[in-house]
Write an enzyme that holds these catalytic residues in place. Sequence first.
Site, PDB file in Angstrom:
ATOM      1  CD  GLU A 169     -11.055  -4.559   6.383  1.00 42.04           C
ATOM      2  OE1 GLU A 169     -10.528  -5.696   6.471  1.00 42.04           O
ATOM      3  OE2 GLU A 169     -12.280  -4.636   6.105  1.00 42.04           O
ATOM      4  CD  GLN A 180       8.875  -1.902  -3.374  1.00 43.99           C
ATOM      5  OE1 GLN A 180       9.738  -2.520  -3.159  1.00 43.99           O
ATOM      6  NE2 GLN A 180       7.616  -2.342  -3.902  1.00 43.99           N
ATOM      7  CE  LYS A 182      13.443   5.797  -6.709  1.00 39.51           C
ATOM      8  NZ  LYS A 182      13.291   6.131  -8.025  1.00 39.51           N
ATOM      9  N   GLY A 183      10.447   6.543  -0.092  1.00 42.38           N
ATOM     10  CA  GLY A 183       9.590   7.546   0.837  1.00 42.38           C
ATOM     11  C   GLY A 183       8.091   7.555   0.364  1.00 42.38           C
ATOM     12  CE1 TYR A 184       6.718   9.425  -4.887  1.00 40.90           C
ATOM     13  CE2 TYR A 184       8.689   8.104  -5.205  1.00 40.90           C
ATOM     14  CZ  TYR A 184       7.933   9.353  -5.515  1.00 40.90           C
ATOM     15  OH  TYR A 184       8.439  10.151  -6.470  1.00 40.90           O
ATOM     16  CB  THR A 186       6.316   7.685   4.773  1.00 42.70           C
ATOM     17  OG1 THR A 186       7.286   6.513   5.276  1.00 42.70           O
ATOM     18  CG2 THR A 186       6.238   8.886   5.926  1.00 42.70           C
ATOM     19  N   GLY A 214       6.296  -4.445   9.970  1.00 44.37           N
ATOM     20  CA  GLY A 214       7.407  -3.214  10.395  1.00 44.37           C
ATOM     21  C   GLY A 214       6.711  -1.988   9.552  1.00 44.37           C
TER      22      GLY A 214
END
Length: 441
Positions: A169, A180, A182-184, A186, A214
């Site tokens: 969990e 933020q 900037k792909g961090y 993901t 989202g």
Amino acid sequence: MSESSKKRKAPSESEEQDHETENGGNDVFTSTQQRTQSISGNRALDELASGQEQQIEPAPPSSQGQPIRHAPAADLPDKNESKNPYDNLRYCIVTNDGKEDSLIKLIGLKQLFSKQLPKMPRAYIARLVFDRRHTSLAILSTDPEHRGTDDEIIGGICYRGFDDMRFAEIAFCAVSASHQVKGYGTKLMNLLKRHAVTEGIEYFITYADNYAIGYFKKQGFSKNISMPKGRYNGLIKDYDGGTMMECYVHPSIDYTRIPEMLQAQRDFIMERVKLKAKSHKVVYEPLPQNFQPALEGVSRANEGAARAMAIPGVAEAGWTMQDLLAATGSAKDGDRQKNALKSDLLAIVRKVDEQQFAWPFREPVDTQEVMDYLDVVKEPIDLSTIDKRVREGKHYKSKQMLFADLMLMVNNCKTYNDDSSTYHECAVNLEKFIVPLFQDK
């Protein structure tokens, strides 16, 4: 979550439950009488002790606790093969093993979650982050000046694994404000999935608020829970206003190499296509600016298709006049109208689903738990069923049909639940939101 399920509110700042829960939930056993052991040169730990009402004692090293560790070189992608954005990423897995370096990073994570999740009580965040049953993954800054400080933590995820049930969990997930978009986010999730495979984790479960749904969808999470309920029931909490989401972790996929895997699949398919197709062998000259096809004997309604058929290569590719006519004219207008209605209906359903009082209606009522529900409600309906009908594109012929289903959903809730219940109140508020959406439509 069904409109009849029982909820527990998220803990408030005033709660000081310092006992271990019987169901193994996220409440962490700490004691207000415990004192934080001093660590030489650890300014951040002193700040924690002075800023929190309940102090947390670092756990002594034990065989159960896992020390902080960095990714082994063998687990990293081969730099000689291709450039992978994860090659130069600095990250670590950290638990409360009582070591100074681990505690410094845990304090940095606690500070990050407190800043980026302001609605979550700080004491609650501290209890979970420092709990020995929880594990955190942190992406670290490469700037030497940030070593050993709160700014070293770029982003982090805190989770608790249930080894026997092979799921975990996710409690907190956040990226610092300066890093933020900037792909961090993901990268965090992909690193976590890759690490989860080594721990035998098959599923991740989390409760997401409206702002996080989202993000989790982009990371492969779904509102449809496929894991058997018996594996997680009684082990995790329900939260008011949160949407339960799940992600399956495939043991054979390296989630840090998904872009490379997709590109390899595209290249393979194109190579197979080239074995049959001739489009890469035959190249036609560009059309001249004064290109005028012969349209003698062609009706005005068919001129567009005739012009397209006159372009060199169109007929050779297998297109016919019938194919082009089917994609134009009245057939195309009908598809355009159908797609426009579908887009409008999806937008309305999305707006309804995003409301804070829509949480009881997002999933069907579990009739195995609410045995008498079908005795009272003869036509059950919920937002997930409505969304599925809209996407199929066959059920709703007008917006009024959607309005009828939404009102049926609201009235079902008001019929089954007492006027004084939370669910009835949510139904009344949702009805007030729905009705104006369909006025003058």
